[in-house]
Write a protein that holds these residues in place. Structure first.
Motif, mmCIF file in Angstrom:
data_model
loop_
_atom_site.group_PDB
_atom_site.id
_atom_site.type_symbol
_atom_site.label_atom_id
_atom_site.label_comp_id
_atom_site.label_asym_id
_atom_site.label_seq_id
_atom_site.Cartn_x
_atom_site.Cartn_y
_atom_site.Cartn_z
ATOM 1 N N THR A 49 0.825 -1.205 0.000
ATOM 2 C CA THR A 49 0.000 0.000 0.000
ATOM 3 C C THR A 49 0.858 1.254 0.000
ATOM 4 O OG1 THR A 49 -1.731 -1.173 1.215
ATOM 5 C CG2 THR A 49 -1.826 1.215 1.227
ATOM 6 N N SER A 53 1.346 3.883 -3.173
ATOM 7 C CA SER A 53 0.969 5.290 -2.999
ATOM 8 C C SER A 53 2.044 6.224 -3.543
ATOM 9 C CB SER A 53 0.740 5.588 -1.518
ATOM 10 O OG SER A 53 1.963 5.650 -0.807
ATOM 11 N N CYS A 199 -5.663 4.191 -0.667
ATOM 12 C CA CYS A 199 -4.681 3.515 0.182
ATOM 13 C C CYS A 199 -5.189 3.311 1.604
ATOM 14 C CB CYS A 199 -3.387 4.340 0.231
ATOM 15 S SG CYS A 199 -2.627 4.636 -1.378
ATOM 16 N N PHE A 202 -6.798 -0.228 2.865
ATOM 17 C CA PHE A 202 -5.792 -1.287 2.922
ATOM 18 C C PHE A 202 -4.847 -1.088 4.107
ATOM 19 C CE2 PHE A 202 -7.074 -1.137 -1.552
ATOM 20 C CZ PHE A 202 -7.412 -2.461 -1.751
#
Length: 534
Positions: A49, A53, A199, A202
């Protein structure tokens, strides 16, 4: 009888992949193989994650800065998380020694979640840059502490199997991020803000998993934070990266800004050496730099990071500018690189677990990085997709063989008390190499493109429209140029890309020499002492 060996708060049982750690109440709790997999699932979700990002925002940047009417601030939006991620990485390892792995990992997740929400809700480019910088701090913690926690719960002899998955996640997120970012920006029912919001769920899942399966791993103790070392190390790294990121673009190399940032970096590095020598709990203990394995593994990781981030950053530009591909298609073209990285990381990890021999992989990996970079330096405007795919597959295999094995080598050679700082130190050098590589190779690319365009325009006497900036135009703007000017830009960019990959070759050669001199210490089957040469 099964023999148990003590290592601080962890007890390792030989003959079984189990580790005991302090539970919530200070008692003992055994990690079985199944529970280790659960811990790994939380770590990998968080790591993927955070890495996605960082990479998925690239395709959204033109839309974001266009909405804020801040095209000149694009470099800050892109560079802020990379700067703070690199600068903060060594701090997280030491803080986890003082306050516990679980607490610090969850704190990194909280910082990352808060920063993602702030970035998605940004109302100005200044707010976005600040949120992205905070996001980078969280990412630095997640990337460093994933390796540290893995080192806590899995013996070095068994660690290759799991570290291969980390290398695979790194590659998948780096290449898959731009594809996901392109989809989010193009979807009318989402928009660029969801590049940050996506994001959050998660990261919350990862927080819950870690809360459930990972136990507190430190007894209460007097926590002494090396604030002077933290200030000097992060400040020196930040000043150096600011100089390399914006020198020659935002300000001239021969300017007060360049000289000032260079002098500041030098002073802070010198101050960090003094601070670390005097600190009771230094962030990067000076004894690490007397360890041949740590120095060589860290140096090689820096050079691997330079080549990795350089390839990931500039290959898509070649596909879009030279080949005229869309952002999504250019991401698909990097599939050979990420698949080869994934497969090689997993396979090498399993082989190391089975045989206990690891040195062959970083040696072969650096050789493949040399070969892949050299072949990519021969790129032409008419290079076929098959040849590019083969070249990038060689490069990806090299990254998969080398990245996690260098971390494993440093962990295996470290004293028990230095495992966390050794791990975060190697990660710091890899991130620093990536930041320096992106900045330095970007400066080389820009300079070479402008020089080639100037020379070709002058020799061909091609008229250039007033106000046109041929070297920095978007792919769409380049395609709107006249055929003659478009040919000049494409040829110039191809020549510049050749220089970028050619510059990676000597870096990979130096990394190869470094890993040749690594001693292949036997992987430990206990945690009470570092490995010794046989």
């Amino acid at each position: 009888m099964v023999k148990a060996e003590n290592w601080g708060p962890v007890v390792v049982v030989q003959g079984d992949t189990r580790a005991d750690a302090h539970g919530e109440s200070g008692g003992r709790r055994t990690y079985t193989h199944r529970e280790i997999l659960k811990v790994m699932s939380g770590l990998l979700i968080a790591l993927m994650t955070s890495m996605i990002s960082t990479s998925l925002v690239g395709n959204a940047l033109p839309t974001i800065v266009g909405e804020f009417r801040a095209q000149d601030e694009l470099a800050w939006v892109a560079s802020a998380p990379l700067l703070t991620m690199t600068a903060s990485t060594p701090l997280w390892g030491r803080l986890s020694d003082l306050f516990g792995r679980k607490r610090m990992f969850q704190l990194a997740l909280v910082v990352f979640i808060a920063a993602s929400l702030l970035a998605g809700a940004s109302q100005s480019v200044g707010m976005l840059v600040s949120a992205r910088a905070l996001q980078g701090i969280g990412t630095g913690g997640l990337s460093a502490l994933t390796q540290v926690i893995l080192g806590d719960v899995v013996l070095p002899r068994e660690r290759g199997r799991y570290s291969g998955y980390i290398g695979a996640v790194f590659g998948v997120s780096t290449v898959g991020g731009p594809l996901l970012g392109g989809f989010i920006v193009d979807a009318p029912w989402l928009g660029w803000r969801w590049c940050f919001y996506i994001c959050v769920p998660f990261a919350l899942v990862a927080f819950a998993v870690i809360q459930r399966v990972l136990r507190h791993d430190r007894d209460p103790r007097d926590a002494r934070v090396d604030w002077w070392g933290a200030f000097a190390i992060t400040g020196g790294a930040s000043a150096l990266m600011l100089l390399l990121s914006f020198g020659g673009d935002e300000f001239a190399w021969n300017s007060g800004w360049s000289f000032g940032l260079g002098a500041l970096a030098a002073v802070l590095v010198a101050l960090s050496v003094l601070a670390e020598r005097r600190a009771a709990d230094p962030i990067l203990p000076p004894r690490l730099f007397r360890d041949r394995t740590f120095v060589l593994a860290g140096g090689a990781s820096l050079l691997v990071g330079l080549a990795l981030y350089g390839a990931m950053t500039y290959l898509p530009q070649y596909f879009q500018v030279v080949k005229g591909m869309s952002p999504t298609m250019s991401g698909i073209m990097t599939t050979p690189l990420v698949l080869s990285l994934l497969v090689s990381a997993v396979v090498s990890g399993r082989v190391v677990t089975r045989t206990g021999r690891w040195k062959i992989f970083p040696v072969a990996g650096l050789l493949l990085i040399c070969a892949g970079s050299a072949l990519l330096s021969l790129l032409r405007t008419d290079s076929s997709g098959w040849s590019i795919g083969l070249d990038t597959a060689l490069l990806g295999t090299g990254f998969g063989f080398s990245m996690q094995m260098l971390v494993l080598a440093a962990q295996n050679a470290a004293q028990a008390r230095d495992m966390a700082v050794s791990t975060s130190g190697v990660s710091f050098f890899r991130n620093l190499g990536g930041a320096v590589g992106v900045a330095a190779l970007g400066a080389l690319l820009t300079t070479r493109v402008r020089d080639e365009i100037t020379a070709m325009v002058a020799s061909g006497r091609v008229p250039v429209p007033a106000g046109a900036d041929l070297g920095l135009g978007t792919p769409d703007a380049i395609r709107r140029l006249s055929p003659a000017l478009q040919h000049i830009v494409v040829e110039s960019f191809t020549a510049a890309m050749q220089s970028v990959f050619l510059a990676c070759v000597p870096a990979a050669v130096i990394g190869f020499v470094a890993v040749i001199y690594l001693r292949e210490l036997p992987l430990r089957s206990s945690r009470n002492a570092p490995a010794k040469a046989g």
